[in-house]
Design an enzyme around this catalytic site. Structure first.
Site, PDB file in Angstrom:
ATOM      1  N   ARG A  41       0.854  -1.186   0.000  1.00 37.68           N
ATOM      2  CA  ARG A  41       0.000   0.000   0.000  1.00 37.68           C
ATOM      3  C   ARG A  41       0.893   1.240   0.000  1.00 37.68           C
ATOM      4  O   ARG A  41       1.713   1.420   0.901  1.00 37.68           O
ATOM      5  CB  ARG A  41      -0.929   0.015   1.221  1.00 37.68           C
ATOM      6  N   ARG A  68      -4.670  26.430  -7.223  1.00 40.83           N
ATOM      7  CA  ARG A  68      -4.186  25.139  -6.753  1.00 40.83           C
ATOM      8  C   ARG A  68      -3.675  24.351  -7.952  1.00 40.83           C
ATOM      9  O   ARG A  68      -4.441  23.877  -8.779  1.00 40.83           O
ATOM     10  CB  ARG A  68      -5.304  24.374  -6.035  1.00 40.83           C
ATOM     11  N   ALA A  80      -6.727  28.009   5.879  1.00 45.91           N
ATOM     12  CA  ALA A  80      -6.232  26.702   6.301  1.00 45.91           C
ATOM     13  C   ALA A  80      -4.719  26.679   6.192  1.00 45.91           C
ATOM     14  O   ALA A  80      -4.117  27.493   5.496  1.00 45.91           O
ATOM     15  CB  ALA A  80      -6.847  25.589   5.448  1.00 45.91           C
ATOM     16  N   GLU A 101      -3.697  34.785   6.728  1.00 44.59           N
ATOM     17  CA  GLU A 101      -4.387  34.777   5.444  1.00 44.59           C
ATOM     18  C   GLU A 101      -5.470  35.839   5.330  1.00 44.59           C
ATOM     19  O   GLU A 101      -5.802  36.258   4.220  1.00 44.59           O
ATOM     20  CB  GLU A 101      -4.991  33.387   5.187  1.00 44.59           C
ATOM     21  N   PRO A 119      -8.448   9.078   3.047  1.00 44.55           N
ATOM     22  CA  PRO A 119      -7.843   8.001   3.839  1.00 44.55           C
ATOM     23  C   PRO A 119      -7.414   6.784   3.038  1.00 44.55           C
ATOM     24  O   PRO A 119      -6.667   5.944   3.546  1.00 44.55           O
ATOM     25  CB  PRO A 119      -8.948   7.636   4.836  1.00 44.55           C
TER      26      PRO A 119
END
Length: 208
Positions: A41, A68, A80, A101, A119
């Site tokens: 994995r 992005r 964030a 920010e 995840p």
């Protein structure tokens, strides 16, 4: 049956780190499955992040528009940032990000929700805070660079963001989860029933 995520760790026979970056790395583990077979994995190892849904007195959310590169889009997001220091108090990190920010401070902080972003391929954990009682921060504005130099700042009504999320027009994970969690909390026990800002976070333990 209680619907609740629980910790569990399967046997790892071997592990390797084929890539190390400035903030994250890639790890390859050989994991033993329940039937006894071992499979590999690959996943990104991430320090964790915090995000802030800052809500003003007019029921508007402070959002940022930022480029992005991996998705080749300018996305509307909530403030964030990474947990740069191991064991850093996530509340302190969130307060720093809101200041850097947006040059804003908040008097009322609560945990809105905790999530794993992807995840299946990354161990990134994000704590999303609700910040209220906003005001302009004191002192000089933080010097921005790179993508942040082109960043736009707006305050958008909650319902407009909900509409954009459900219409498929807004895609940032923290914004989507944060806004919908805010609406869910309001229709449930209310915002004052949210967890305190210093609530434990098993995914990224910290000291107060």
């Amino acid at each position: 049956m209680t619907i609740k995520d629980t910790p569990e760790e399967w046997e790892i026979r071997a592990t390797d780190t084929p890539f190390r970056g400035a903030k994250t790395s890639v790890r390859t583990d050989e994991v033993v499955m329940p039937d006894g077979t071992a499979v590999t994995r690959d996943y990104q190892v991430h320090p964790g992040s915090v995000a802030v849904l800052a809500l003003d007195e007019a029921d508007r959310v402070l959002v940022l528009r930022q480029y992005r590169h991996p998705v080749r889009q300018k996305l509307w997001e909530i403030p964030a940032g990474l947990l740069d220091v191991p064991g850093e108090n996530p509340l302190h990190a969130a307060q720093r990000e809101l200041y850097e920010e947006a040059h804003v401070k908040a008097e009322d902080w609560r945990v809105l929700t905790d999530v794993y972003t992807t995840p299946g391929g990354c161990d990134e954990a994000v704590r999303i805070f609700l910040a209220r009682d906003l005001s302009e921060a004191e002192g000089e504005r933080f010097a921005v660079e790179h993508e942040e130099a082109d960043m736009e700042l707006e305050r958008v009504p909650v319902q407009e963001l909900v509409r954009g999320v459900l219409a498929g027009e807004l895609h940032n994970n923290c914004l989507v989860v944060g806004v919908l969690s805010l609406v869910a909390a309001r229709t449930g026990d209310g915002l004052d029933a949210l967890r305190p800002a210093e609530a434990p976070w098993p995914a990224r333990p910290f000291s107060s």
